[in-house]
Design a protein around this motif. Structure first.
Motif, PDB file in Angstrom:
ATOM      1  N   TYR A  35     -37.672  27.607 -16.019  1.00  0.00           N
ATOM      2  CA  TYR A  35     -37.340  26.610 -15.007  1.00  0.00           C
ATOM      3  C   TYR A  35     -35.848  26.310 -14.895  1.00  0.00           C
ATOM      4  O   TYR A  35     -35.386  25.908 -13.839  1.00  0.00           O
ATOM      5  CB  TYR A  35     -38.118  25.314 -15.261  1.00  0.00           C
ATOM      6  N   PHE A  36     -35.092  26.477 -15.984  1.00  0.00           N
ATOM      7  CA  PHE A  36     -33.673  26.124 -15.955  1.00  0.00           C
ATOM      8  C   PHE A  36     -32.743  27.297 -16.205  1.00  0.00           C
ATOM      9  O   PHE A  36     -31.535  27.182 -16.056  1.00  0.00           O
ATOM     10  CB  PHE A  36     -33.360  25.027 -16.985  1.00  0.00           C
ATOM     11  N   GLY A  37     -33.275  28.418 -16.676  1.00  0.00           N
ATOM     12  CA  GLY A  37     -32.456  29.602 -16.908  1.00  0.00           C
ATOM     13  C   GLY A  37     -31.769  29.627 -18.259  1.00  0.00           C
ATOM     14  O   GLY A  37     -31.044  30.561 -18.559  1.00  0.00           O
ATOM     15  N   VAL A  38     -31.962  28.607 -19.082  1.00  0.00           N
ATOM     16  CA  VAL A  38     -31.393  28.564 -20.440  1.00  0.00           C
ATOM     17  C   VAL A  38     -32.427  27.986 -21.386  1.00  0.00           C
ATOM     18  O   VAL A  38     -33.313  27.247 -20.975  1.00  0.00           O
ATOM     19  CB  VAL A  38     -30.103  27.714 -20.532  1.00  0.00           C
ATOM     20  N   SER A  39     -32.314  28.324 -22.684  1.00  0.00           N
ATOM     21  CA  SER A  39     -33.256  27.772 -23.654  1.00  0.00           C
ATOM     22  C   SER A  39     -32.882  26.336 -23.999  1.00  0.00           C
ATOM     23  O   SER A  39     -31.751  25.899 -23.782  1.00  0.00           O
ATOM     24  CB  SER A  39     -33.282  28.618 -24.918  1.00  0.00           C
ATOM     25  N   LYS A  40     -33.820  25.623 -24.567  1.00  0.00           N
ATOM     26  CA  LYS A  40     -33.603  24.222 -24.934  1.00  0.00           C
ATOM     27  C   LYS A  40     -32.458  24.106 -25.943  1.00  0.00           C
ATOM     28  O   LYS A  40     -31.660  23.190 -25.874  1.00  0.00           O
ATOM     29  CB  LYS A  40     -34.883  23.649 -25.527  1.00  0.00           C
ATOM     30  N   MET A  94     -44.167  21.900 -14.098  1.00  0.00           N
ATOM     31  CA  MET A  94     -43.383  22.015 -15.325  1.00  0.00           C
ATOM     32  C   MET A  94     -43.709  20.876 -16.289  1.00  0.00           C
ATOM     33  O   MET A  94     -43.888  21.098 -17.482  1.00  0.00           O
ATOM     34  CB  MET A  94     -41.890  22.008 -15.015  1.00  0.00           C
ATOM     35  N   VAL A  95     -43.798  19.668 -15.767  1.00  0.00           N
ATOM     36  CA  VAL A  95     -44.103  18.505 -16.604  1.00  0.00           C
ATOM     37  C   VAL A  95     -45.491  18.644 -17.219  1.00  0.00           C
ATOM     38  O   VAL A  95     -45.685  18.349 -18.408  1.00  0.00           O
ATOM     39  CB  VAL A  95     -43.984  17.190 -15.782  1.00  0.00           C
ATOM     40  N   GLU A  96     -46.452  19.124 -16.444  1.00  0.00           N
ATOM     41  CA  GLU A  96     -47.806  19.319 -16.970  1.00  0.00           C
ATOM     42  C   GLU A  96     -47.806  20.358 -18.091  1.00  0.00           C
ATOM     43  O   GLU A  96     -48.437  20.158 -19.126  1.00  0.00           O
ATOM     44  CB  GLU A  96     -48.751  19.740 -15.847  1.00  0.00           C
ATOM     45  N   GLU A  97     -47.094  21.467 -17.872  1.00  0.00           N
ATOM     46  CA  GLU A  97     -46.998  22.496 -18.910  1.00  0.00           C
ATOM     47  C   GLU A  97     -46.321  21.943 -20.160  1.00  0.00           C
ATOM     48  O   GLU A  97     -46.760  22.193 -21.281  1.00  0.00           O
ATOM     49  CB  GLU A  97     -46.207  23.707 -18.406  1.00  0.00           C
ATOM     50  N   TYR A  98     -45.247  21.177 -19.954  1.00  0.00           N
ATOM     51  CA  TYR A  98     -44.507  20.590 -21.076  1.00  0.00           C
ATOM     52  C   TYR A  98     -45.422  19.678 -21.894  1.00  0.00           C
ATOM     53  O   TYR A  98     -45.469  19.767 -23.114  1.00  0.00           O
ATOM     54  CB  TYR A  98     -43.298  19.812 -20.550  1.00  0.00           C
ATOM     55  N   LYS A  99     -46.150  18.803 -21.207  1.00  0.00           N
ATOM     56  CA  LYS A  99     -47.036  17.861 -21.903  1.00  0.00           C
ATOM     57  C   LYS A  99     -48.113  18.597 -22.693  1.00  0.00           C
ATOM     58  O   LYS A  99     -48.439  18.208 -23.813  1.00  0.00           O
ATOM     59  CB  LYS A  99     -47.680  16.901 -20.909  1.00  0.00           C
ATOM     60  N   GLU A 100     -48.663  19.653 -22.098  1.00  0.00           N
ATOM     61  CA  GLU A 100     -49.714  20.412 -22.775  1.00  0.00           C
ATOM     62  C   GLU A 100     -49.177  21.079 -24.038  1.00  0.00           C
ATOM     63  O   GLU A 100     -49.769  20.962 -25.114  1.00  0.00           O
ATOM     64  CB  GLU A 100     -50.276  21.469 -21.827  1.00  0.00           C
ATOM     65  N   ILE A 101     -48.040  21.753 -23.929  1.00  0.00           N
ATOM     66  CA  ILE A 101     -47.453  22.440 -25.082  1.00  0.00           C
ATOM     67  C   ILE A 101     -47.025  21.429 -26.139  1.00  0.00           C
ATOM     68  O   ILE A 101     -47.284  21.605 -27.331  1.00  0.00           O
ATOM     69  CB  ILE A 101     -46.252  23.318 -24.656  1.00  0.00           C
ATOM     70  N   ASN A 123     -41.386  28.068 -29.493  1.00  0.00           N
ATOM     71  CA  ASN A 123     -40.980  29.215 -28.673  1.00  0.00           C
ATOM     72  C   ASN A 123     -41.501  29.082 -27.247  1.00  0.00           C
ATOM     73  O   ASN A 123     -40.802  29.438 -26.290  1.00  0.00           O
ATOM     74  CB  ASN A 123     -41.470  30.523 -29.296  1.00  0.00           C
ATOM     75  N   GLN A 124     -42.717  28.578 -27.100  1.00  0.00           N
ATOM     76  CA  GLN A 124     -43.272  28.358 -25.763  1.00  0.00           C
ATOM     77  C   GLN A 124     -42.466  27.313 -25.004  1.00  0.00           C
ATOM     78  O   GLN A 124     -42.250  27.444 -23.796  1.00  0.00           O
ATOM     79  CB  GLN A 124     -44.733  27.933 -25.852  1.00  0.00           C
ATOM     80  N   MET A 125     -42.012  26.281 -25.709  1.00  0.00           N
ATOM     81  CA  MET A 125     -41.167  25.254 -25.074  1.00  0.00           C
ATOM     82  C   MET A 125     -39.854  25.872 -24.607  1.00  0.00           C
ATOM     83  O   MET A 125     -39.400  25.605 -23.490  1.00  0.00           O
ATOM     84  CB  MET A 125     -40.873  24.113 -26.049  1.00  0.00           C
ATOM     85  N   ASP A 126     -39.242  26.707 -25.444  1.00  0.00           N
ATOM     86  CA  ASP A 126     -38.014  27.391 -25.042  1.00  0.00           C
ATOM     87  C   ASP A 126     -38.274  28.278 -23.832  1.00  0.00           C
ATOM     88  O   ASP A 126     -37.454  28.335 -22.908  1.00  0.00           O
ATOM     89  CB  ASP A 126     -37.446  28.221 -26.192  1.00  0.00           C
ATOM     90  N   GLY A 127     -39.414  28.974 -23.828  1.00  0.00           N
ATOM     91  CA  GLY A 127     -39.763  29.819 -22.690  1.00  0.00           C
ATOM     92  C   GLY A 127     -39.906  29.022 -21.415  1.00  0.00           C
ATOM     93  O   GLY A 127     -39.509  29.469 -20.332  1.00  0.00           O
ATOM     94  N   LEU A 128     -40.441  27.821 -21.526  1.00  0.00           N
ATOM     95  CA  LEU A 128     -40.581  26.931 -20.376  1.00  0.00           C
ATOM     96  C   LEU A 128     -39.205  26.559 -19.820  1.00  0.00           C
ATOM     97  O   LEU A 128     -38.978  26.613 -18.617  1.00  0.00           O
ATOM     98  CB  LEU A 128     -41.352  25.676 -20.800  1.00  0.00           C
ATOM     99  N   TYR A 129     -38.287  26.215 -20.707  1.00  0.00           N
ATOM    100  CA  TYR A 129     -36.925  25.872 -20.279  1.00  0.00           C
ATOM    101  C   TYR A 129     -36.253  27.064 -19.613  1.00  0.00           C
ATOM    102  O   TYR A 129     -35.573  26.919 -18.598  1.00  0.00           O
ATOM    103  CB  TYR A 129     -36.082  25.407 -21.468  1.00  0.00           C
TER     104      TYR A 129
END
Length: 53
Positions: A44-49, A5-12, A35-41
């Motif tokens: 992994y967390f079940g809710v958007s940022k 998740m951290v790697e994906e976050y850093k890349e985006i 939108n990609q960041m919100d999708g990541l949240y």
């Protein structure tokens, strides 16, 4: 899982910052990275940022 998740976050985030520098905050490419960041949240967390705030 957290490492992935951290790697994906850093890349985006890195791509989003570059797009902001080149195009400004309101460009559609920047919005797509947001939108990609919100999708990541959501994945992994079940809710958007925006819901976390």
């Amino acid at each position: 899982m957290l490492k992935k998740m951290v790697e994906e976050y850093k890349e985006i985030k890195g791509k989003m910052i570059e797009a902001q520098k080149e195009y400004g905050n309101h460009h559609h490419i920047v919005k797509e990275y947001q939108n990609q960041m919100d999708g990541l949240y959501v994945r992994y967390f079940g809710v958007s940022k925006t819901e976390i705030r």
